[in-house]
Scaffold this motif. Sequence first.
Motif, PDB file in Angstrom:
ATOM      1  N   VAL A   1       0.865  -1.175   0.000  1.00 26.36           N
ATOM      2  CA  VAL A   1       0.000   0.000   0.000  1.00 26.36           C
ATOM      3  C   VAL A   1       0.905   1.229   0.000  1.00 26.36           C
ATOM      4  N   ARG A   2       0.878   1.961  -1.064  1.00 23.48           N
ATOM      5  CA  ARG A   2       1.659   3.201  -1.160  1.00 23.48           C
ATOM      6  C   ARG A   2       0.954   4.282  -0.338  1.00 23.48           C
TER       7      ARG A   2
ATOM      8  N   GLU B   1       0.535   7.413  -0.650  1.00 21.30           N
ATOM      9  CA  GLU B   1      -0.318   8.352  -1.384  1.00 21.30           C
ATOM     10  C   GLU B   1      -1.591   7.702  -1.915  1.00 21.30           C
ATOM     11  N   GLN B   2      -1.660   6.378  -1.910  1.00 22.70           N
ATOM     12  CA  GLN B   2      -2.840   5.680  -2.408  1.00 22.70           C
ATOM     13  C   GLN B   2      -3.736   5.153  -1.288  1.00 22.70           C
TER      14      GLN B   2
ATOM     15  N   GLU C   1      -6.369   4.936   1.630  1.00 19.53           N
ATOM     16  CA  GLU C   1      -7.596   5.668   1.971  1.00 19.53           C
ATOM     17  C   GLU C   1      -7.487   6.186   3.396  1.00 19.53           C
TER      18      GLU C   1
ATOM     19  N   THR D   1      -5.892   5.774   8.623  1.00 21.72           N
ATOM     20  CA  THR D   1      -5.409   5.441   7.290  1.00 21.72           C
ATOM     21  C   THR D   1      -5.509   3.931   7.129  1.00 21.72           C
TER      22      THR D   1
END
Length: 173
Positions: A13-14, A16-17, A19, A30
């Motif tokens: 999970v990056r 910036e991506q 949720e 997050t």
Amino acid sequence: MTAYTQPQRPVLVRAEQAESLQDGATSLITLLADAGDTGGAFTANKATFEKGSPGAPAHFHTKATELFLVLDGTMRILVEDEVHTLEKGDFLSVPPRVPHAFAPAPNSTAELLVVFTPGLHRFDYYRLLERVYRGEATVQEIKDSSQTYDNHYFDSPVWQASLAEAAAYGTSL
């Protein structure tokens, strides 16, 4: 013992991506990996708390161990009837059915990595918290979801006293 299947692939999970959900005026969740992403092995999120955040009320889970790693700041965490202060780098494991609650220490911000194992499908629970914060859902809906999301709330005089102490400390500075 709960059976689960191992993930079929690694979970990446990056930042910036990921949720992010606003579940209160002073906290952010997050979403990192839900049980469906991990074959039921774990669920993970990052919780970010501003000064004065009430954190999570007293509760327990019946099916999963909840793991906490303090990434930054200082947290106060209720475990049964004792409040512990955890600093950056401290780790805590809370087994099923053990009452707990958490909030940043007085005058502190904090960031936590929170992991449930085995994994629980919790992302929709966090989305419900955000809808309640926005006025799009009710607190009763949270209460009604306790079995679905294995989140069982209760009144803790010890935790209420700790929050009152923190509030008094914050206003005296």
